[in-house]
Design a protein around this motif. Structure first.
Motif, PDB file in Angstrom:
ATOM      1  N   GLU A 142       0.837  -1.193   0.000  1.00  0.00           N
ATOM      2  CA  GLU A 142       0.000   0.000   0.000  1.00  0.00           C
ATOM      3  C   GLU A 142       0.875   1.247   0.000  1.00  0.00           C
ATOM      4  O   GLU A 142       1.907   1.303   0.666  1.00  0.00           O
ATOM      5  N   ASP A 143       0.466   2.251  -0.759  1.00  0.00           N
ATOM      6  CA  ASP A 143       1.176   3.525  -0.739  1.00  0.00           C
ATOM      7  C   ASP A 143       0.968   4.193   0.613  1.00  0.00           C
ATOM      8  O   ASP A 143      -0.147   4.181   1.163  1.00  0.00           O
ATOM      9  N   LEU A 144       2.030   4.789   1.146  1.00  0.00           N
ATOM     10  CA  LEU A 144       1.935   5.423   2.457  1.00  0.00           C
ATOM     11  C   LEU A 144       0.890   6.533   2.460  1.00  0.00           C
ATOM     12  O   LEU A 144       0.208   6.757   3.473  1.00  0.00           O
ATOM     13  N   ASP A 145       0.719   7.206   1.327  1.00  0.00           N
ATOM     14  CA  ASP A 145      -0.242   8.310   1.294  1.00  0.00           C
ATOM     15  C   ASP A 145      -1.691   7.831   1.242  1.00  0.00           C
ATOM     16  O   ASP A 145      -2.617   8.634   1.279  1.00  0.00           O
ATOM     17  N   ARG A 146      -1.874   6.512   1.188  1.00  0.00           N
ATOM     18  CA  ARG A 146      -3.224   5.942   1.263  1.00  0.00           C
ATOM     19  C   ARG A 146      -3.507   5.327   2.629  1.00  0.00           C
ATOM     20  O   ARG A 146      -4.564   4.735   2.836  1.00  0.00           O
ATOM     21  N   THR A 147      -2.575   5.449   3.553  1.00  0.00           N
ATOM     22  CA  THR A 147      -2.787   4.916   4.895  1.00  0.00           C
ATOM     23  C   THR A 147      -3.512   5.930   5.772  1.00  0.00           C
ATOM     24  O   THR A 147      -3.498   7.127   5.505  1.00  0.00           O
ATOM     25  N   ILE A 148      -4.129   5.408   6.820  1.00  0.00           N
ATOM     26  CA  ILE A 148      -4.823   6.231   7.806  1.00  0.00           C
ATOM     27  C   ILE A 148      -4.274   5.871   9.175  1.00  0.00           C
ATOM     28  O   ILE A 148      -4.168   4.686   9.518  1.00  0.00           O
ATOM     29  N   ALA A 149      -3.892   6.863   9.954  1.00  0.00           N
ATOM     30  CA  ALA A 149      -3.417   6.631  11.326  1.00  0.00           C
ATOM     31  C   ALA A 149      -4.404   7.273  12.291  1.00  0.00           C
ATOM     32  O   ALA A 149      -4.904   8.383  12.046  1.00  0.00           O
ATOM     33  N   VAL A 150      -4.676   6.577  13.394  1.00  0.00           N
ATOM     34  CA  VAL A 150      -5.615   7.058  14.403  1.00  0.00           C
ATOM     35  C   VAL A 150      -4.928   7.040  15.763  1.00  0.00           C
ATOM     36  O   VAL A 150      -4.488   5.987  16.229  1.00  0.00           O
ATOM     37  N   GLY A 151      -4.833   8.186  16.401  1.00  0.00           N
ATOM     38  CA  GLY A 151      -4.212   8.279  17.718  1.00  0.00           C
ATOM     39  C   GLY A 151      -4.370   9.679  18.267  1.00  0.00           C
ATOM     40  O   GLY A 151      -4.882  10.579  17.586  1.00  0.00           O
ATOM     41  N   GLY A 152      -3.925   9.858  19.513  1.00  0.00           N
ATOM     42  CA  GLY A 152      -4.134  11.163  20.115  1.00  0.00           C
ATOM     43  C   GLY A 152      -3.023  11.659  21.012  1.00  0.00           C
ATOM     44  O   GLY A 152      -3.045  12.813  21.444  1.00  0.00           O
ATOM     45  N   GLY A 153      -2.028  10.812  21.303  1.00  0.00           N
ATOM     46  CA  GLY A 153      -0.949  11.198  22.198  1.00  0.00           C
ATOM     47  C   GLY A 153       0.291  11.656  21.465  1.00  0.00           C
ATOM     48  O   GLY A 153       0.425  11.479  20.250  1.00  0.00           O
ATOM     49  N   ALA A 154       1.220  12.226  22.211  1.00  0.00           N
ATOM     50  CA  ALA A 154       2.450  12.749  21.601  1.00  0.00           C
ATOM     51  C   ALA A 154       3.249  11.663  20.899  1.00  0.00           C
ATOM     52  O   ALA A 154       3.880  11.926  19.863  1.00  0.00           O
ATOM     53  N   THR A 155       3.233  10.443  21.415  1.00  0.00           N
ATOM     54  CA  THR A 155       3.987   9.365  20.767  1.00  0.00           C
ATOM     55  C   THR A 155       3.363   8.939  19.449  1.00  0.00           C
ATOM     56  O   THR A 155       4.002   8.248  18.650  1.00  0.00           O
ATOM     57  N   ASP A 156       2.105   9.329  19.210  1.00  0.00           N
ATOM     58  CA  ASP A 156       1.451   9.009  17.942  1.00  0.00           C
ATOM     59  C   ASP A 156       1.790  10.007  16.852  1.00  0.00           C
ATOM     60  O   ASP A 156       1.511   9.767  15.672  1.00  0.00           O
ATOM     61  N   LEU A 157       2.372  11.136  17.215  1.00  0.00           N
ATOM     62  CA  LEU A 157       2.577  12.221  16.271  1.00  0.00           C
ATOM     63  C   LEU A 157       3.400  11.819  15.039  1.00  0.00           C
ATOM     64  O   LEU A 157       3.010  12.145  13.903  1.00  0.00           O
ATOM     65  N   PRO A 158       4.529  11.100  15.190  1.00  0.00           N
ATOM     66  CA  PRO A 158       5.271  10.701  13.984  1.00  0.00           C
ATOM     67  C   PRO A 158       4.435   9.850  13.035  1.00  0.00           C
ATOM     68  O   PRO A 158       4.499  10.026  11.811  1.00  0.00           O
ATOM     69  N   MET A 159       3.635   8.936  13.581  1.00  0.00           N
ATOM     70  CA  MET A 159       2.783   8.091  12.747  1.00  0.00           C
ATOM     71  C   MET A 159       1.695   8.920  12.071  1.00  0.00           C
ATOM     72  O   MET A 159       1.394   8.720  10.883  1.00  0.00           O
ATOM     73  N   LEU A 160       1.117   9.847  12.793  1.00  0.00           N
ATOM     74  CA  LEU A 160       0.082  10.700  12.220  1.00  0.00           C
ATOM     75  C   LEU A 160       0.643  11.574  11.099  1.00  0.00           C
ATOM     76  O   LEU A 160      -0.005  11.776  10.068  1.00  0.00           O
ATOM     77  N   ARG A 161       1.843  12.083  11.300  1.00  0.00           N
ATOM     78  CA  ARG A 161       2.467  12.910  10.261  1.00  0.00           C
ATOM     79  C   ARG A 161       2.803  12.111   9.008  1.00  0.00           C
ATOM     80  O   ARG A 161       2.757  12.634   7.886  1.00  0.00           O
ATOM     81  N   ALA A 162       3.170  10.858   9.196  1.00  0.00           N
ATOM     82  CA  ALA A 162       3.587  10.033   8.059  1.00  0.00           C
ATOM     83  C   ALA A 162       2.406   9.514   7.248  1.00  0.00           C
ATOM     84  O   ALA A 162       2.542   9.259   6.047  1.00  0.00           O
ATOM     85  N   ALA A 163       1.262   9.344   7.883  1.00  0.00           N
ATOM     86  CA  ALA A 163       0.104   8.744   7.227  1.00  0.00           C
ATOM     87  C   ALA A 163      -0.504   9.682   6.189  1.00  0.00           C
ATOM     88  O   ALA A 163      -0.356  10.906   6.260  1.00  0.00           O
ATOM     89  N   GLY A 164      -1.210   9.098   5.230  1.00  0.00           N
ATOM     90  CA  GLY A 164      -1.918   9.908   4.253  1.00  0.00           C
ATOM     91  C   GLY A 164      -3.007  10.738   4.891  1.00  0.00           C
ATOM     92  O   GLY A 164      -3.243  11.887   4.513  1.00  0.00           O
ATOM     93  N   THR A 165      -3.691  10.148   5.884  1.00  0.00           N
ATOM     94  CA  THR A 165      -4.737  10.851   6.635  1.00  0.00           C
ATOM     95  C   THR A 165      -4.480  10.658   8.123  1.00  0.00           C
ATOM     96  O   THR A 165      -4.362   9.526   8.597  1.00  0.00           O
ATOM     97  N   ALA A 166      -4.403  11.757   8.844  1.00  0.00           N
ATOM     98  CA  ALA A 166      -4.170  11.720  10.294  1.00  0.00           C
ATOM     99  C   ALA A 166      -5.485  12.001  11.012  1.00  0.00           C
ATOM    100  O   ALA A 166      -6.047  13.092  10.891  1.00  0.00           O
ATOM    101  N   VAL A 167      -5.961  11.017  11.754  1.00  0.00           N
ATOM    102  CA  VAL A 167      -7.197  11.158  12.510  1.00  0.00           C
ATOM    103  C   VAL A 167      -6.845  11.267  13.992  1.00  0.00           C
ATOM    104  O   VAL A 167      -6.329  10.324  14.589  1.00  0.00           O
TER     105      VAL A 167
END
Length: 216
Positions: A154-179
């Motif tokens: 899967e292309d990274l820009d088609r991924t969705i990351a879901v989180g809310g804490g500071a440790t989730d921030l890198p994953m949210l930034r990398a995902a195509g959609t940050a929830v």
């Protein structure tokens, strides 16, 4: 196909398995203190995690299981995961929490995910050693998300990351959609969408045709 990666603590789960372990072993105040230091950015995630786990040295395996038995998913989380997978969405959990606790929680809810990236508590002779090992010892969840995307083709820009804490921030930034799931202020500003509850998250997935509206 789409890849959706969830945080576990305080996103899918109602409580933090690490806090539950601290309560069971009578080190709750010390555990919470290390968590709060991390939230205030006074110590990094790995230092906080290793400090919390070191407090559990000697904890019998049966008490570990008792603590994990108290971990529950949020209302609607199990149904959402099941409906995503029925909709040909690959579901991952990427967490700095503990593999055994996450697996026990999912098993009780009668669901599974396609990928679980989590840390492991080290056991010897029926008790915790106070050590932890695994792929999420730092806050580089973006690395794990990238590896999962490659594994799924899967292309990274088609991924969705879901989180809310500071440790989730890198994953949210990398995902195509940050929830952002009820995110802290630092995280909220980097999210494409913010939801306050599992019901609202389900509504978002329905409206964007990520999951079939009728769950079939």
């Amino acid at each position: 196909m789409t890849l959706v990666a969830f945080d576990f603590d305080d996103t899918l789960a109602q409580s933090d398995p690490g806090i539950l372990l601290g309560r069971e072993y009578d080190v709750a105040s010390e555990t919470r203190g290390l968590v709060e230091q991390g939230l205030r950015d006074e110590i990094d995630f790995e230092t906080s995690l290793r400090g919390r786990v070191s407090l559990l040295e000697g904890m019998p395996e049966r008490r570990v299981e008792t603590a994990f038995d108290r971990c529950q998913l949020r209302d609607g989380a199990a149904e959402l995961i099941a409906d995503l997978r029925r909709s040909d969405v690959s579901v991952a959990i990427v967490t700095g929490s503990f593999e055994r606790g996450v697996e026990a929680t999912l098993d009780r809810a009668g669901i599974a995910v396609d990928h679980l990236v989590a840390n492991r508590l080290v056991l010897e002779n029926g008790a915790l050693t106070g050590d932890v090992e695994g792929p999420v010892l730092d806050d580089r969840k973006d690395r794990s998300l990238g590896e999962l995307a490659v594994a799924e083709g899967e292309d990274l820009d088609r991924t969705i990351a879901v989180g809310g804490g500071a440790t989730d921030l890198p994953m949210l930034r990398a995902a195509g959609t940050a929830v952002g799931f009820d995110p802290v202020p630092l995280v909220e500003q980097h999210c494409d969408v913010v939801v306050p509850s599992m019901r609202k998250l389900r509504l978002y997935f329905d409206q964007h045709d990520i999951v079939d509206a009728d769950g079939t």
